[in-house]
Design a protein around this motif. Structure first.
Motif, PDB file in Angstrom:
ATOM      1  N   ARG A 241       0.802  -1.152   0.151  1.00 28.49           N
ATOM      2  CA  ARG A 241      -0.108  -0.161   0.115  1.00 28.49           C
ATOM      3  C   ARG A 241       0.904   1.250  -0.075  1.00 28.49           C
ATOM      4  NH1 ARG A 241      -0.844   3.721   2.856  1.00 28.49           N
ATOM      5  NH2 ARG A 241      -0.046   2.927   4.686  1.00 28.49           N
ATOM      6  N   SER A 242       1.895   1.420   0.774  1.00 24.55           N
ATOM      7  CA  SER A 242       2.967   2.475   1.009  1.00 24.55           C
ATOM      8  C   SER A 242       3.591   2.707  -0.293  1.00 24.55           C
ATOM      9  CB  SER A 242       3.825   2.384   2.036  1.00 24.55           C
ATOM     10  OG  SER A 242       4.518   3.414   2.221  1.00 24.55           O
ATOM     11  N   ALA A 243       4.141   1.580  -0.900  1.00 23.78           N
ATOM     12  CA  ALA A 243       4.638   1.621  -2.325  1.00 23.78           C
ATOM     13  C   ALA A 243       3.888   2.286  -3.207  1.00 23.78           C
ATOM     14  CB  ALA A 243       5.307   0.257  -2.552  1.00 23.78           C
ATOM     15  N   ARG A 244       2.637   2.015  -3.454  1.00 24.66           N
ATOM     16  CA  ARG A 244       1.735   2.148  -4.492  1.00 24.66           C
ATOM     17  C   ARG A 244       1.332   3.805  -4.217  1.00 24.66           C
ATOM     18  NH1 ARG A 244      -1.351  -2.845  -3.805  1.00 24.66           N
ATOM     19  NH2 ARG A 244      -0.610  -4.064  -5.633  1.00 24.66           N
ATOM     20  N   GLU A 245       1.107   4.239  -2.962  1.00 24.96           N
ATOM     21  CA  GLU A 245       0.992   5.637  -2.641  1.00 24.96           C
ATOM     22  C   GLU A 245       1.875   6.508  -2.844  1.00 24.96           C
ATOM     23  OE1 GLU A 245      -0.329   6.146   1.459  1.00 24.96           O
ATOM     24  OE2 GLU A 245      -2.247   5.120   1.272  1.00 24.96           O
ATOM     25  N   SER A 246       3.083   6.180  -2.592  1.00 27.50           N
ATOM     26  CA  SER A 246       4.490   6.912  -2.674  1.00 27.50           C
ATOM     27  C   SER A 246       5.265   6.732  -4.155  1.00 27.50           C
ATOM     28  CB  SER A 246       5.563   6.490  -1.668  1.00 27.50           C
ATOM     29  OG  SER A 246       5.980   5.182  -1.727  1.00 27.50           O
ATOM     30  N   VAL A 247       4.634   5.850  -4.873  1.00 29.22           N
ATOM     31  CA  VAL A 247       5.204   5.441  -6.180  1.00 29.22           C
ATOM     32  C   VAL A 247       6.646   5.410  -6.094  1.00 29.22           C
ATOM     33  CG1 VAL A 247       5.113   6.148  -8.881  1.00 29.22           C
ATOM     34  CG2 VAL A 247       3.318   7.075  -7.389  1.00 29.22           C
ATOM     35  N   SER A 248       6.842   4.222  -5.078  1.00 31.47           N
ATOM     36  CA  SER A 248       8.318   4.051  -4.799  1.00 31.47           C
ATOM     37  C   SER A 248       8.580   2.502  -4.415  1.00 31.47           C
ATOM     38  CB  SER A 248       8.798   4.879  -3.767  1.00 31.47           C
ATOM     39  OG  SER A 248      10.098   4.477  -3.032  1.00 31.47           O
ATOM     40  N   ALA A 249       9.554   2.059  -4.695  1.00 29.49           N
ATOM     41  CA  ALA A 249       9.815   0.655  -4.320  1.00 29.49           C
ATOM     42  C   ALA A 249      10.559   0.483  -3.030  1.00 29.49           C
ATOM     43  CB  ALA A 249      10.756   0.046  -5.298  1.00 29.49           C
ATOM     44  N   ALA A 250      10.977   1.726  -2.211  1.00 26.45           N
ATOM     45  CA  ALA A 250      11.402   1.728  -1.034  1.00 26.45           C
ATOM     46  C   ALA A 250      10.642   0.921   0.290  1.00 26.45           C
ATOM     47  CB  ALA A 250      11.810   3.111  -0.641  1.00 26.45           C
ATOM     48  N   PRO A 251       9.385   1.016   0.267  1.00 26.55           N
ATOM     49  CA  PRO A 251       8.789   0.472   1.248  1.00 26.55           C
ATOM     50  C   PRO A 251       8.906  -1.108   0.940  1.00 26.55           C
ATOM     51  CG  PRO A 251       7.369   2.232   0.562  1.00 26.55           C
ATOM     52  CD  PRO A 251       8.467   2.043  -0.627  1.00 26.55           C
ATOM     53  N   MET A 252       8.848  -1.570  -0.145  1.00 23.42           N
ATOM     54  CA  MET A 252       8.960  -3.102  -0.288  1.00 23.42           C
ATOM     55  C   MET A 252      10.442  -3.613  -0.122  1.00 23.42           C
ATOM     56  SD  MET A 252       6.226  -4.493  -0.613  1.00 23.42           S
ATOM     57  CE  MET A 252       6.552  -6.102  -1.175  1.00 23.42           C
ATOM     58  N   ARG A 253      11.306  -2.590  -0.231  1.00 18.71           N
ATOM     59  CA  ARG A 253      12.849  -3.159  -0.166  1.00 18.71           C
ATOM     60  C   ARG A 253      13.145  -2.988   1.508  1.00 18.71           C
ATOM     61  NH1 ARG A 253      14.087   0.360  -4.552  1.00 18.71           N
ATOM     62  NH2 ARG A 253      14.422   2.302  -2.920  1.00 18.71           N
ATOM     63  N   ARG A 254      12.630  -1.955   2.049  1.00 22.29           N
ATOM     64  CA  ARG A 254      12.591  -2.203   3.568  1.00 22.29           C
ATOM     65  C   ARG A 254      11.918  -3.577   4.075  1.00 22.29           C
ATOM     66  NH1 ARG A 254      11.773   3.378   3.015  1.00 22.29           N
ATOM     67  NH2 ARG A 254       9.455   3.112   3.283  1.00 22.29           N
ATOM     68  N   PHE A 255      10.782  -3.716   3.699  1.00 19.88           N
ATOM     69  CA  PHE A 255      10.103  -4.983   4.052  1.00 19.88           C
ATOM     70  C   PHE A 255      10.847  -6.296   3.680  1.00 19.88           C
ATOM     71  CE2 PHE A 255       7.170  -8.314   2.535  1.00 19.88           C
ATOM     72  CZ  PHE A 255       6.729  -8.868   3.721  1.00 19.88           C
ATOM     73  N   THR A 256      11.242  -6.334   2.677  1.00 17.54           N
ATOM     74  CA  THR A 256      11.884  -7.763   2.394  1.00 17.54           C
ATOM     75  C   THR A 256      13.294  -7.802   3.034  1.00 17.54           C
ATOM     76  OG1 THR A 256      12.971  -6.907   0.112  1.00 17.54           O
ATOM     77  CG2 THR A 256      10.762  -8.019   0.149  1.00 17.54           C
ATOM     78  N   GLY A 257      14.151  -6.473   3.172  1.00 18.58           N
ATOM     79  CA  GLY A 257      15.380  -6.582   3.792  1.00 18.58           C
ATOM     80  C   GLY A 257      14.956  -7.062   5.607  1.00 18.58           C
ATOM     81  N   GLN A 258      13.945  -6.614   6.104  1.00 14.17           N
ATOM     82  CA  GLN A 258      13.359  -6.714   7.259  1.00 14.17           C
ATOM     83  C   GLN A 258      13.325  -8.118   7.500  1.00 14.17           C
ATOM     84  OE1 GLN A 258      10.108  -4.462   9.081  1.00 14.17           O
ATOM     85  NE2 GLN A 258       9.563  -6.759  10.092  1.00 14.17           N
ATOM     86  N   TRP A 259      12.597  -8.976   6.707  1.00 14.03           N
ATOM     87  CA  TRP A 259      12.160 -10.481   6.711  1.00 14.03           C
ATOM     88  C   TRP A 259      13.154 -11.164   6.359  1.00 14.03           C
ATOM     89  CZ3 TRP A 259       8.469 -12.154   9.575  1.00 14.03           C
ATOM     90  CH2 TRP A 259       7.422 -11.525  10.034  1.00 14.03           C
ATOM     91  N   ALA A 260      14.135 -10.716   5.468  1.00 11.19           N
ATOM     92  CA  ALA A 260      15.273 -11.598   4.835  1.00 11.19           C
ATOM     93  C   ALA A 260      15.920 -11.648   6.271  1.00 11.19           C
ATOM     94  CB  ALA A 260      16.265 -10.908   3.913  1.00 11.19           C
ATOM     95  N   ILE A 261      16.144 -10.781   7.231  1.00  8.41           N
ATOM     96  CA  ILE A 261      16.968 -10.900   8.512  1.00  8.41           C
ATOM     97  C   ILE A 261      16.461 -11.964   9.153  1.00  8.41           C
ATOM     98  CG2 ILE A 261      17.996  -9.680  10.384  1.00  8.41           C
ATOM     99  CD1 ILE A 261      18.316  -7.225   8.389  1.00  8.41           C
ATOM    100  N   GLN A 262      14.942 -11.609   9.406  1.00  6.46           N
ATOM    101  CA  GLN A 262      14.250 -12.609  10.168  1.00  6.46           C
ATOM    102  C   GLN A 262      14.367 -14.145   9.909  1.00  6.46           C
ATOM    103  OE1 GLN A 262      12.824 -11.851  13.233  1.00  6.46           O
ATOM    104  NE2 GLN A 262      12.437 -13.736  13.528  1.00  6.46           N
ATOM    105  N   VAL A 263      14.550 -14.419   8.656  1.00  5.96           N
ATOM    106  CA  VAL A 263      14.455 -15.633   7.785  1.00  5.96           C
ATOM    107  C   VAL A 263      16.115 -16.168   8.390  1.00  5.96           C
ATOM    108  CG1 VAL A 263      14.708 -17.081   5.932  1.00  5.96           C
ATOM    109  CG2 VAL A 263      12.857 -15.645   6.315  1.00  5.96           C
TER     110      VAL A 263
END
Length: 126
Positions: free
Chosen positions: A49-71
């Motif tokens: 949702r945030s990526a679409r609103e901001s027309v930016s990939a940054a929210p998804m990069r943060r999300f995947t980075g955070q969860w990659a660390i968790q995995v």
């Protein structure tokens, strides 16, 4: 999950660090930490949702980075358990020196997991 790792410091058998895509991370969580999947799904929806609103990939990069660390943390059951122990102790500790030691150990665990998540290799275990 306790029987997943036979030897201390060894990852869950046949579980390599997945690619940093939402699909691969979610599949790994289903196997490693199924209790985390609802949180993953909710945070993914928010990041999209945030990526679409901001027309930016940054929210998804943060999300995947955070969860990659968790995995990366969950791939090593002893490391994941130690992190949970440290986090619980940090919530209760009153001694400044002990708090510093706990913070330092948590930081070391996160540093190793971050390295594993970013390069998908085994630079060491914490």
């Amino acid at each position: 999950m306790g029987a997943a790792a036979d030897r201390e410091g060894m990852p869950v058998p046949a579980m390599v660090q997945p690619g940093n895509t939402p699909e691969e991370l979610r599949a790994a969580l289903v196997r490693l930490a199924p209790e985390s999947v609802p949180t993953f799904d909710a945070e993914r929806a928010e990041a999209l949702r945030s990526a679409r609103e901001s027309v930016s990939a940054a929210p998804m990069r943060r999300f995947t980075g955070q969860w990659a660390i968790q995995v990366a943390i969950e791939r090593f059951p002893e490391r994941a358990a130690r992190l949970r122990e440290l986090e619980a102790r940090a919530a209760e500790v009153e001694d400044v020196e002990e708090a510093r030691a706990i913070t330092s150990e948590i930081g070391a665990i996160l540093d190793v997991a971050r390295a594993q998540a970013s390069i998908g290799q085994e630079p060491g275990t914490a």
